[in-house]
Write a protein that holds these residues in place. Structure first.
Motif, PDB file in Angstrom:
ATOM      1  N   GLY A  52     103.832  78.693 163.242  1.00 54.17           N
ATOM      2  CA  GLY A  52     103.900  77.495 162.411  1.00 54.17           C
ATOM      3  C   GLY A  52     105.212  77.402 161.653  1.00 54.17           C
ATOM      4  N   LEU A  53     105.649  78.526 161.112  1.00 48.89           N
ATOM      5  CA  LEU A  53     106.918  78.520 160.384  1.00 48.89           C
ATOM      6  C   LEU A  53     108.108  78.289 161.310  1.00 48.89           C
ATOM      7  N   SER A  54     108.017  78.768 162.544  1.00 44.26           N
ATOM      8  CA  SER A  54     109.114  78.498 163.481  1.00 44.26           C
ATOM      9  C   SER A  54     109.150  77.010 163.836  1.00 44.26           C
ATOM     10  N   GLN A  55     107.990  76.360 163.913  1.00 44.19           N
ATOM     11  CA  GLN A  55     107.974  74.910 164.143  1.00 44.19           C
ATOM     12  C   GLN A  55     108.571  74.177 162.939  1.00 44.19           C
ATOM     13  N   TRP A  56     108.218  74.623 161.735  1.00 41.27           N
ATOM     14  CA  TRP A  56     108.801  74.003 160.531  1.00 41.27           C
ATOM     15  C   TRP A  56     110.308  74.259 160.472  1.00 41.27           C
ATOM     16  N   ALA A  82     103.337  72.355 163.923  1.00 44.83           N
ATOM     17  CA  ALA A  82     103.793  72.831 162.612  1.00 44.83           C
ATOM     18  C   ALA A  82     102.649  72.777 161.600  1.00 44.83           C
ATOM     19  N   ILE A  83     101.842  71.759 161.688  1.00 46.09           N
ATOM     20  CA  ILE A  83     100.722  71.622 160.752  1.00 46.09           C
ATOM     21  C   ILE A  83      99.521  72.441 161.218  1.00 46.09           C
ATOM     22  N   LEU A  84      99.126  72.253 162.475  1.00 41.85           N
ATOM     23  CA  LEU A  84      97.898  72.881 162.981  1.00 41.85           C
ATOM     24  C   LEU A  84      97.982  74.405 162.963  1.00 41.85           C
ATOM     25  N   ASP A  85      99.107  74.967 163.332  1.00 44.98           N
ATOM     26  CA  ASP A  85      99.207  76.427 163.384  1.00 44.98           C
ATOM     27  C   ASP A  85      99.031  77.062 162.013  1.00 44.98           C
ATOM     28  N   LEU A  86      99.602  76.458 160.984  1.00 47.94           N
ATOM     29  CA  LEU A  86      99.462  77.037 159.642  1.00 47.94           C
ATOM     30  C   LEU A  86      98.053  76.876 159.086  1.00 47.94           C
ATOM     31  N   VAL A  87      97.420  75.747 159.340  1.00 46.48           N
ATOM     32  CA  VAL A  87      96.039  75.550 158.874  1.00 46.48           C
ATOM     33  C   VAL A  87      95.104  76.507 159.606  1.00 46.48           C
ATOM     34  N   GLY A 100      88.343  79.948 163.200  1.00 42.90           N
ATOM     35  CA  GLY A 100      88.252  80.280 164.607  1.00 42.90           C
ATOM     36  C   GLY A 100      88.265  79.045 165.490  1.00 42.90           C
ATOM     37  N   VAL A 101      87.566  78.002 165.046  1.00 42.09           N
ATOM     38  CA  VAL A 101      87.530  76.758 165.819  1.00 42.09           C
ATOM     39  C   VAL A 101      88.912  76.109 165.862  1.00 42.09           C
ATOM     40  N   LEU A 102      89.591  76.038 164.714  1.00 36.48           N
ATOM     41  CA  LEU A 102      90.934  75.460 164.700  1.00 36.48           C
ATOM     42  C   LEU A 102      91.904  76.293 165.530  1.00 36.48           C
TER      43      LEU A 102
END
Length: 154
Positions: A52-56, A82-87, A100-102
């Protein structure tokens, strides 16, 4: 007004009951499989935070103007992950069912993005995600079986 029993009353007062897996009032035996599952989820969380941070990083500090040089699908995928990976990483770290679902949704979306958007993810990432998904389901199944076995012994 609901009349709480002894263990229900204690669970209602417990502030962490909302993030517990299973029955908050029950004092279940800790299984090794449950511990392995939580450690696996936390390792995945660290990996997904990095992703996620690499996407940001691609959004906030590009080497060249990112959204001017790429097609709209590529740019949308960068923002999406960027959003989904961090959440998903937060949910995994807390070892919650929604985490786990996300994470599963994110991993499957990464597989599709690797197939549909050339150069977005490495092709090897498809295999890595498949292995991680199989390991997650296997560990979840084993932890659930261990919990059922412990409740039957009572």
């Amino acid at each position: 007004m609901k009349n709480f029993g002894g263990s229900e009353r204690e669970a209602a007062r417990d502030g962490s009951a909302a993030i517990r897996i299973g029955d908050a009032g029950a004092q279940e035996e800790k299984s090794i499989w449950g511990l392995i599952l939580v450690v696996f989820m936390r390792v995945l969380a660290a990996l997904w935070v990095f992703q996620g941070l690499s996407q940001w990083g691609a959004i906030l500090t590009p080497r060249e103007p990112l959204f001017d040089q790429v097609n709209g699908l590529f740019g949308a995928a960068v923002i999406f992950f960027a959003i989904l990976d961090l959440v998903a990483a937060v949910g995994l770290w807390l070892a919650t069912p929604w985490g786990g679902v996300l994470w599963l949704f994110s991993a499957i979306a990464q597989i599709f993005a690797a197939l549909m958007i050339p150069g977005f993810f490495a092709t090897a990432w498809i295999g890595v995600n498949m292995i991680l998904i199989i390991a997650y389901f296997a560990l979840t199944w084993r932890a659930g079986r261990a919990r059922e076995d412990a409740s039957r012994r009572r």
